[in-house]
Structure formats: structure tokens, C-alpha cells
Design an enzyme around this catalytic site. Structure first.
Site, mmCIF file in Angstrom:
data_model
loop_
_atom_site.group_PDB
_atom_site.id
_atom_site.type_symbol
_atom_site.label_atom_id
_atom_site.label_comp_id
_atom_site.label_asym_id
_atom_site.label_seq_id
_atom_site.Cartn_x
_atom_site.Cartn_y
_atom_site.Cartn_z
ATOM 1 N N TYR A 18 0.811 -1.209 0.000
ATOM 2 C CA TYR A 18 0.000 0.000 0.000
ATOM 3 C C TYR A 18 0.850 1.267 0.000
ATOM 4 O O TYR A 18 0.451 2.300 -0.517
ATOM 5 C CB TYR A 18 -0.866 0.071 1.264
ATOM 6 C CG TYR A 18 -1.962 -0.936 1.394
ATOM 7 C CD1 TYR A 18 -2.918 -1.106 0.404
ATOM 8 C CD2 TYR A 18 -2.076 -1.702 2.549
ATOM 9 C CE1 TYR A 18 -3.948 -2.011 0.553
ATOM 10 C CE2 TYR A 18 -3.109 -2.608 2.712
ATOM 11 C CZ TYR A 18 -4.043 -2.764 1.718
ATOM 12 O OH TYR A 18 -5.069 -3.656 1.873
ATOM 13 N N THR A 33 -2.798 -6.789 -6.587
ATOM 14 C CA THR A 33 -2.721 -5.647 -5.686
ATOM 15 C C THR A 33 -3.138 -6.043 -4.280
ATOM 16 O O THR A 33 -3.869 -7.021 -4.079
ATOM 17 C CB THR A 33 -3.623 -4.481 -6.121
ATOM 18 O OG1 THR A 33 -4.994 -4.778 -5.800
ATOM 19 C CG2 THR A 33 -3.470 -4.162 -7.595
ATOM 20 N N ASP A 34 -2.699 -5.252 -3.319
ATOM 21 C CA ASP A 34 -3.228 -5.404 -1.976
ATOM 22 C C ASP A 34 -4.687 -4.976 -1.979
ATOM 23 O O ASP A 34 -5.200 -4.436 -2.963
ATOM 24 C CB ASP A 34 -2.398 -4.594 -0.980
ATOM 25 C CG ASP A 34 -2.290 -5.282 0.369
ATOM 26 O OD1 ASP A 34 -3.261 -5.973 0.751
ATOM 27 O OD2 ASP A 34 -1.266 -5.121 1.052
ATOM 28 N N TRP A 35 -5.368 -5.181 -0.878
ATOM 29 C CA TRP A 35 -6.826 -5.120 -0.848
ATOM 30 C C TRP A 35 -7.353 -3.676 -0.882
ATOM 31 O O TRP A 35 -6.880 -2.795 -0.181
ATOM 32 C CB TRP A 35 -7.336 -5.847 0.396
ATOM 33 C CG TRP A 35 -7.811 -7.244 0.141
ATOM 34 C CD1 TRP A 35 -8.940 -7.817 0.653
ATOM 35 C CD2 TRP A 35 -7.220 -8.255 -0.699
ATOM 36 N NE1 TRP A 35 -9.071 -9.122 0.176
ATOM 37 C CE2 TRP A 35 -8.039 -9.405 -0.648
ATOM 38 C CE3 TRP A 35 -6.079 -8.294 -1.502
ATOM 39 C CZ2 TRP A 35 -7.754 -10.575 -1.355
ATOM 40 C CZ3 TRP A 35 -5.788 -9.457 -2.210
ATOM 41 C CH2 TRP A 35 -6.623 -10.577 -2.134
#
Length: 618
Positions: free
Chosen positions: A285, A326-328
Site C-alpha cells: 500500500y 494488488t493489496d486489498w
């Protein structure tokens, strides 16, 4: 459960996934992954290809059924996301019973068979073999074998053991249909206030690299195949050096900084796991501030949006051509009950969801973590902002992983085998032994106090806090007052500042590493009555300085149940753990320290410290 198979005219068994009565090349198990992907991709509609690019949370029914109503975490009914939105990647949360987990997985795959091309589902999970329950990062083991947190594996410094752990976890995952691990976490624990350290292998880039590769090999085996769990190595190019140690899940933690110029240390584990064949990589992030790579100033946007990092560094310089997930929730805010977690669109908060998604694709990512807004991607293609060729590029990578895992040929699992495999006795025994062995003896005796470890088992009066009755009984007669005890054993958790405004925030241990002064004073009073043995659960470092003058012994643990701790304190299992990170002397030392720098010039206890135990008394 067995898939329905047909036999081709030339005697090959296959699954007729598109139900057209013949074996198409993508259904032919004899062909290479590349040939099967090349045949299937042109057959898919734009909607099917778009669905591949989303990887959202799903909740399993406790009774083995799929959930057809939105839950506390999942956003949509299962059949809707599978058959209308065409999603085939899901991150599962709670799984309490192995047989029911396997039954749920098979029911989910049966729904996927109804889709136009029967693309099987890939189920993923965050770590679930240790102790920490955090809906944003990890789950407690429950039915699975229970091991120390990754920090505890790092404390043991044993690559063979880490690979053994990965192999055990692989077998248990595969048994219930989990085929993707959203780990290993390869971040360096250089900023002691950061909330994600428990899932790392500590501060040292060389140790993290060695153990990260061993972990990957345990899960994926020597090559990705039908018995593997695909790993998502994270968080590229190294999370952890967050400004002031604040976590990048939250707006106040968005900045990632390198005051010590140690970016290369944080990057170091990734070339090694790429060479070892990691199936996927997840950017972090964090928004880099003031970062330069090879003399090029890096744009100050979150790594998932950053083309210089994802395409320039990861794909072009490091040569990685696998899946980038991708991260959440980089695209949309997440509303859960009366709480919100803003989209982690750090540096591009001004963009709308369409603009954010477009930028993520331009950066080079293949899949959107925690999202199911397929309509946004379809809009981008129809408006000419994203080409279908760009969709095909990512869809091909994602399909290739499914084919390599053997999911197209047989995605189902055996409920009976799941019930036998998950939590098997030899798996639990190995995990228990690692829990006990990873305990790190930091202090045993002082200038004015004699060593007290190893403790004897039985034959003494013991005062305990935060220790189960069963474990305490192994030490002797439990008394209610320190004044009546021969020894006191107290378990503490590393300090943190409770926060609960934003969704997920309450699960993340952030802020000061200082123990409250009232607690320190109370522990000192106990130590005046009898020798005091302290265990500090180090899910993050703690400032132990005020405890050392009066504690006869201090140990650190990283995920050890009470009985395993007692076995370590009594020498039944030798506690051989060594610190995976430095422990600072004070919060002032922490504040003066560069967030990206591994270790201190003058720590209270240094990386690698661990006394072990002298021989047990007769």
C-alpha cells in the site's frame, strides 16, 4: 468428490467444461499450459476475462454450504459473483471445521462449473497456522496445526524447519481446497512500531531471504503443480519502513520513508523468490516519499499505482512475468457496519474509481485485491481507456496459474481426506515443538538475583498470571498471592495503543512500545515477594528496560501456547530461539531511528540474542 469426465474418441479422459460434447484443446490434459491458455483465452467473453482480474473476500457457510446473502465481510451472494460477475478468485476467511471447509469448497466449484467455460475457482487465504486473529492479516489456527508466528520461525533460524512448515501447511490447505497462499511476507521488521511485524521473518535481509525461499519451496514444492499451493510473495518492493511506524492500511500511515537510504535491503528478498518461482507478487500500500532508484526519482503514489516500481523495477529490471495482485481495496472504500476503511489510494485520492483502476493497470498489475467492481473495468474497455489486449495480457497470466495447479482437470477435494489431514497429530506435534523451541531467553539472573531457569516441574508453589490452569499445574501448586509463592510466572503482550475508529483498526497493534507505568509498578511488587519470570509475547518489539532490574528471568515468545511455554521454561523442550529483531532501549531511541534501518547501534538486546538454558538441575 470426483469431477464428471468424458472420454474423447482417441481414449483421453477430459472434463467437458463448455458442455459442447467434444474435447477442446483447453480441456486436453496432454497439452502444455501455454497451448491450453492460448486456446481458451479467445473463447472467453470480455466479461469472463474481466472477472478473472478480481480477487475478493468470500465467507464460507459453517455447515459446508455457500452463502447466498451478503455477510459481515463478503459483499455479494456467492452465485452472483461467480455466475454474473464471473469471478474465479476468492479469499476465504473463517474456516472452523475441515470437513465442512472441504464441503463448502466443492459446492463453490460446482457453481463455477455452471459458468460458460467452467473456469474453476482458486481459493486463497491469509496465514492461518499460528495465533493472531486479524481479519486484515491472519487467522488463528483452529482446526489446522498450530505453529509459531513467522517471527518464531525466524527465531529458530532453521531453513529445513521452515520448509517443513510450508509443506505441512501445503498439505492442509490442499486438503480443503485452498490453492493460493497470500504469503510469505518478506517485509523487513526495521520499524518496531509497525503493526505487521509478526508475519515477517524479522529485520535481517539475508535471513528473510533464506527463510522466504524455504517457505516458498514448502508451499509450491520445486515447481508449481497439482500438489502445490501458489504463493503470493509480498509486499513489493518491501513494506515496513512506514513513517513513524504507522500502518499503511490507514490514511495516517500512507507514507513509506527511507531516511537511512536502505531501500536495497528491503528489496533484497524479492529477486530470490522470483528465481525460486513465486506464482504471484503483491505490491504494498505504501506511498514512497523521497525515494530514488538508480538516480530516478520515484513518483509519490502507492506502490500498486506506481508504474516505475511495478513495470520498471519488477517486470523489466527483475524480469518478473508472473501475476501481480494488488493489496486489498485500492479502488473503493470499504463500509462494514457503521465503520469505513477508505480506499488505499495513497497519492491518488483525488481520482474516482475508474481513474484509480486505469492507473493500476497502467502500472502493470493483473488483479485487483478485495474488489468485485467488474463494471468499472468493463466501462474502461468500452470507453477506450483500457484495451482488450491489455485485459488479455493479465487474463493469460491468471489462467496459466490455474492450469499449472491442475484445477481445470480436477478442482474437487475429498471430505474424508480433509478431515484426516487437517490437524493431523504429527503436524500438531511438530508445530508444538516449534512453539516451545522458539522461546527466546533474554535474561536469566541479574547482578543481584540468581538464575531461576530452568524451572522445576512440580514441588513448588507458583503464582501465575495469564497462564492456563493446566499449564500452571505442571509447575507446581498454584497459589493466589505472590507472597505465598516460591516463584511467579507472568505472561505479557508487547504493548500497543488500542484504536478502533476505522474498520480493521482495532486488530492492528500500533503506537508506543512502552509498558504502562502502573503495570511496571505492580510487577515490581510481585518481584519483591518472590522471583519473577516474565514472558513477553513479541508480536512486535517492546521496551523491556524498566522490567529488567527486578525480573529474575525474562523470555520472549512469538506464538507459543501456555503448555509449550512451560515446556520451554522447564527445559523439557530446549528454548533455542534467538531474537529476529533488535529490542530498543527506549521510545526515544525508536523515535531517533531511521524507519528503514535494520537494528540499532546500541540496542537493549541485539538481533540474534538468546541465552538458552543451563543444564536442568537433578
Amino acid at each position: 468428490m470426483e469431477p464428471v469426465r468424458k472420454t474423447s474418441p482417441d481414449g483421453v479422459e477430459y472434463r467437458d467444461l463448455n458442455r459442447n460434447g467434444r474435447m477442446d484443446p483447453f480441456e486436453d490434459p496432454r497439452l502444455s499450459v501455454e497451448e491450453r491458455v492460448a486456446d481458451l483465452l479467445p473463447r472467453l467473453s470480455l466479461e469472463e476475462k474481466a472477472g478473472l482480474m478480481f480477487h475478493t473476500v468470500i465467507e464460507a457457510g459453517a455447515d459446508g454450504t455457500v452463502k447466498e446473502a451478503p455477510g459481515a465481510i463478503s459483499k455479494s451472494p456467492t452465485s452472483e459473483v461467480v455466475l454474473r460477475k464471473h469471478l474465479t478468485h476468492f479469499n476465504v476467511h473463517a474456516l472452523d471445521d475441515a470437513r465442512m471447509a472441504a464441503r463448502w469448497h466443492n459446492a463453490l466449484q460446482a457453481i463455477a462449473e455452471q459458468a460458460p467455460h467452467g473456469i474453476p475457482v482458486t481459493v486463497s487465504t491469509d496465514p492461518r497456522h499460528a495465533f493472531i486473529e486479524n481479519a486484515g492479516a491472519s487467522f488463528a489456527a483452529k482446526a489446522f496445526s498450530q505453529w509459531p508466528e513467522a517471527l518464531g520461525l525466524a527465531a529458530l533460524r532453521d531453513e529445513d524447519l521452515v520448509r517443513r512448515f510450508g509443506d505441512v501447511a501445503r498439505q492442509e490447505y490442499v486438503a480443503v481446497g485452498i490453492r493460493m497462499a497470500l504469503h510469505p511476507t518478506l517485509d523487513l521488521a526495521t520499524e518496531p512500531r509497525w503493526a505487521r511485524q509478526s508475519g515477517t521473518f524479522g529485520q535481517d535481509p539475508d535471513l528473510v531471504t533464506r527463510l522466504g525461499v524455504a517457505y516458498l519451496k514448502g508451499f509450491q514444492q520445486d515447481a508449481l503443480g497439482p500438489d502445490s499451493v501458489a504463493c503470493v510473495s509480498k509486499h513489493f518492493p518491501g513494506g515496513g519502513p512506514q513513517k513513524d511506524g504507522e500502518d499503511a492500511h490507514f490514511p495516517y500511515g500512507r507514507e513509506q520513508v527511507y531516511p537511512g537510504g536502505r531501500f536495497a535491503d528491503h528489496l533484497k528478498p524479492f529477486p530470490a523468490v522470483i528465481e525460486a518461482g513465486t506464482a504471484a507478487i503483491m505490491p504494498y500500500y505504501g506511498m514512497p516519499v523521497g525515494l530514488e532508484i538508480d538516480g530516478e526519482k520515484i513518483e509519490e503514489v502507492g506502490f500498486g499505482y506506481n508504474r516505475q516500481v511495478v513495470t520498471g523495477l519488477l517486470r523489466e529490471k527483475l524480469g518478473y512475468d508472473g501475476v501481480v495482485l494488488t493489496d486489498w481495496e485500492l479502488v473503493n472504500d470499504n463500509h462494514v457496519g457503521d465503520q469505513v476503511l477508505p480506499a488505499r489510494s495513497w497519492g491518488v485520492e483525488h481520482l474516482d474509481p475508474h481513474g484509480r483502476m486505469e492507473l493500476i493497470l497502467e502500472a502493470g498489475a493483473d488483479q485487483f485485491g478485495g474488489e468485485e467492481c467488474v463494471e468499472v473495468l468493463l466501462d474502461l474497455v468500452r470507453d477506450g481507456r483500457v484495451s482488450e489486449a491489455r485485459i488479455d495480457e493479465s487474463a493469460a497470466r491468471l489462467l496459466a496459474v490455474k492450469f499449472r495447479l491442475g484445477l481445470f482437470d480436477d478442482p474437487y477435494v475429498d471430505e474424508d481426506a480433509a478431515a484426516v489431514t487437517v490437524g493431523r497429530k504429527d503436524f500438531r506435534d511438530a508445530g508444538y515443538a516449534a512453539q516451545a523451541a522458539s522461546v527466546t531467553v533474554l535474561q536469566n539472573g541479574t547482578e543481584h538475583r540468581a538464575p531461576v531457569l530452568p524451572l522445576g516441574r512440580g514441588g513448588r508453589r507458583v503464582y501465575v498470571e495469564n497462564l492456563s490452569a493446566e499449564a500452571a499445574a505442571a509447575l507446581g501448586e498454584v497459589v493466589q498471592r505472590p507472597e505465598d509463592a516460591d516463584v511467579a510466572v507472568v505472561r505479557l503482550h508487547a504493548p500497543f495503543e488500542p484504536r478502533s475508529d476505522l474498520f480493521l483498526e482495532s486488530w492492528f497493534h500500533q503506537g508506543s512500545l512502552d509498558f504502562a507505568p502502573g503495570l511496571v509498578s505492580r510487577l515490581e511488587r510481585i518481584a519483591r515477594s518472590c522471583p519473577l519470570v516474565l514472558d513477553v509475547v513479541l508480536d512486535r518489539p517492546a521496551v523491556l528496560t524498566p522490567l529488567l532490574p527486578f525480573a529474575s528471568a525474562v523470555v520472549g515468545s512469538y506464538g507459543s501456547n501456555d503448555s509449550a511455554l512451560v515446556d520451554a521454561l522447564t527445559g523439557v523442550v530446549e528454548p533455542v530461539g534467538r531474537l529476529p529483531f533488535d529490542l530498543p532501549r527506549s521510545m526515544e531511541q525508536v523515535r531517533q531511528h531511521g524507519e528503514d534501518v535494520p537494528g540499532y547501534d546500541d540496542p537493549l538486546f541485539a538481533f540474534g540474542h538468546g541465552l538458552g538454558l543451563p543444564s536442568r538441575p537433578d
